[in-house]
Design an enzyme around this catalytic site. Structure first.
Site, short mmCIF file in Angstrom:
data_model
loop_
_atom_site.label_atom_id
_atom_site.label_comp_id
_atom_site.label_asym_id
_atom_site.label_seq_id
_atom_site.Cartn_x
_atom_site.Cartn_y
_atom_site.Cartn_z
N VAL A 196 43.79 29.48 36.29
CA VAL A 196 43.64 27.59 35.28
C VAL A 196 45.42 27.44 36.71
O VAL A 196 44.68 26.11 36.94
CB VAL A 196 44.81 27.99 34.22
N ASP A 197 45.31 27.74 36.90
CA ASP A 197 46.69 26.95 38.13
C ASP A 197 46.04 26.67 39.85
O ASP A 197 45.39 25.74 39.72
CB ASP A 197 47.39 28.22 38.58
N ASP B 292 38.37 23.46 28.58
CA ASP B 292 38.63 23.65 30.23
C ASP B 292 40.09 22.90 30.20
O ASP B 292 40.20 21.68 30.05
CB ASP B 292 38.12 22.66 31.11
N ILE B 293 41.07 23.64 30.35
CA ILE B 293 41.94 22.37 30.34
C ILE B 293 42.76 21.40 30.90
O ILE B 293 43.67 20.51 30.34
CB ILE B 293 43.60 24.26 30.35
N ILE C 50 43.74 36.88 34.93
CA ILE C 50 44.39 37.63 35.79
C ILE C 50 45.95 38.83 35.43
O ILE C 50 45.46 39.52 36.14
CB ILE C 50 44.78 36.69 37.72
N TYR C 51 46.59 37.83 35.23
CA TYR C 51 47.55 39.03 34.47
C TYR C 51 47.37 40.33 33.72
O TYR C 51 48.47 40.34 33.02
CB TYR C 51 49.04 37.69 34.17
N SER D 163 48.82 34.49 30.55
CA SER D 163 49.00 36.39 30.95
C SER D 163 47.52 36.83 30.81
O SER D 163 46.87 37.57 31.23
CB SER D 163 50.02 36.20 30.55
#
Ligand code: AR6
Length: 172
Positions: free
Chosen positions: A32-33, A9-10, A124-125, A121
């Site tokens: 992540v955000d 986990d970042i 979700i991207y 990216s």
């Protein structure tokens, strides 16, 4: 610069700077955000709001990066960057590489010695995982930062970590 591939986990990384896969609003989101703002607490969002009110009134452009405090996270800084949304019809890989290069440059300017990146990216991207890893490692392997001596690419699950390890072996 040493490059590590780790599963995890970042938000838990004990490094000087972690990179956020943000969006141009800088005001939070999912993935992540969401995790960074949830665990880092309100100090991060407060700095993001201040950045929107000063330098980035129209948002942070895709491929660029900017640093804030890391609030309650173990890291000292969060470097926010905006990855491109995947497109099958348009080559946006240069923008994805810009995210890694500009985030690393910002961390280096801060004097960080260790930086952890998520796979920008690739959630979700919608960017295909293998190519996302290839773009990340291409930039990191060529980088010659002044203060950063360790870059960590943090893969969230075992399958993504295994894929990243294979991509790295092919690139070597
Ligand atoms: N630690 C490490 N990796 C993670 C974590 C975590 N806690 N959570 C997800 N991943 P994403 P993007 C992986 O969607 O594609 C937000 O709403 C995930 O499995 O976080 O650049 C922003 O506000 C994937 O491999 O970022 C933007 O609107 C990778 O991290 C948008 O999402 C990136 O997934 C950005 O989308």
């Amino acid at each position: 610069m040493e490059i590590e591939l780790v599963q995890g986990d970042i938000t838990a990384q004990r490094v000087d700077a972690i990179v956020n896969a943000a969006n141009s609003s800088l005001l939070g989101g999912g993935g992540v955000d969401g995790a960074i703002h949830r665990r880092g607490g309100p100090a991060i969002l407060a700095e993001c709001r201040a950045l929107r009110a000063s330098r980035y009134g129209r948002g942070l452009p895709t491929g660029q990066a900017v640093a804030t405090t890391a609030g309650n996270l173990p890291a000292s800084w969060v470097v926010h960057t905006v990855g491109p949304v995947w497109s099958a019809s348009e080559d946006r890989a240069p923008l994805l590489r810009d995210c890694y290069a500009n985030s690393l440059r910002i961390a280096d300017e801060l004097g960080a010695s260790s930086v952890a990146f998520p796979l920008i990216s690739a959630g979700i991207y919608g960017w295909p995982v293998e190519d996302a890893v290839r773009q990340a490692l291409t930039v990191l392997a060529a980088a010659r930062p002044a203060t950063v001596s360790s870059a960590r690419l943090v893969l969230f699950d075992a399958v993504t970590h295994a894929t990243a390890t294979q991509v790295r072996q092919r690139l070597l």
